[in-house]
Scaffold this active site. Structure first.
Site, PDB file in Angstrom:
ATOM      1  N   ASP A  32       0.250  -4.998   1.118  1.00  9.36           N
ATOM      2  CA  ASP A  32      -0.149  -3.625   0.862  1.00  9.36           C
ATOM      3  C   ASP A  32       0.714  -3.097  -0.292  1.00  9.36           C
ATOM      4  OD1 ASP A  32      -1.125  -0.956   1.412  1.00  9.36           O
ATOM      5  OD2 ASP A  32       0.814  -0.589   2.367  1.00  9.36           O
ATOM      6  N   ASP A  52       1.082   0.780  -1.334  1.00 15.90           N
ATOM      7  CA  ASP A  52       1.715   2.085  -1.121  1.00 15.90           C
ATOM      8  C   ASP A  52       2.424   2.151   0.231  1.00 15.90           C
ATOM      9  OD1 ASP A  52       0.450   2.606  -3.509  1.00 15.90           O
ATOM     10  OD2 ASP A  52      -1.236   3.661  -2.572  1.00 15.90           O
TER      11      ASP A  52
HETATM   12 MG   LIG Z   1       0.503   1.454   2.850  1.00 16.68          MG
END
Ligand SMILES: [Mg+2]
Ligand SMILES: [Zn+2]
Length: 168
Positions: free
Chosen positions: A7, A9
């Protein structure tokens, strides 16, 4: 080829409340994240980013802004000697009910189509949201939940991306 599906962010760079993203123009790397990426690479993993960017179709950020931040993200990593194999993003709003927004597996399928040599059995996924570890569960691969209270099946709980290294 084993892959770390990461991932973006809240995992590699800072995350913000949705509305705040409209004023963000630079990626801010989380402490230790770049070194963690280096260590993941040194252990023989390719890195593929899979990121939900519903802010695009929900009109909070433009596609151009997303691309601008992505370019800076890639450049900072390259300047630090970290190569990312690819980035897949889901631009769709939540109402669009697409097949790529995590925890759905559309972005993984795209990656598998593009890179036929991916060895899923020896790959892993890591992220700071429930959707990341739910996707890991769906795929049946090793999953790391960052800063999440909730445990899901085989998920390993860690406090930050840098903690991953000792499990690889
Ligand atoms: Mg995230
Ligand atoms: Zn999507």
């Amino acid at each position: 080829m084993k892959v770390g599906f990461l991932d973006r962010d809240g995992t590699i760079i800072e995350d913000y409340e949705d509305k705040l993203w409209s004023s963000i123009t630079e990626p801010v790397f989380i402490n230790g994240a770049i070194d963690a990426l280096k260590a993941i690479r040194q252990r023989g993993y390719e890195i593929i980013i899979i990121t939900n960017q519903y802010l695009i179709n929900e009109k909070i950020i433009t596609l151009e802004r997303y691309k601008e931040i992505t370019d800076k993200f890639i450049k900072i990593l390259l300047d630090n000697g970290v190569e990312i194999l690819d980035i897949f993003y889901c631009p769709h709003s939540k109402e669009e009910n697409c097949n790529c927004m995590k925890p759905k597996d559309g972005m993984i399928k795209m990656a598998l189509e593009k890179y036929s040599k991916i060895d899923m059995e020896n790959s892993f996924i890591a992220g700071d949201s429930l959707c990341d570890i739910q996707l890991g569960e769906r795929l049946g691969i090793k999953a790391f939940g960052i800063g999440l209270d909730k445990e899901e099946g085989r998920t390993i709980k860690i406090d930050a991306l840098k903690d991953i290294v000792r499990y690889l």
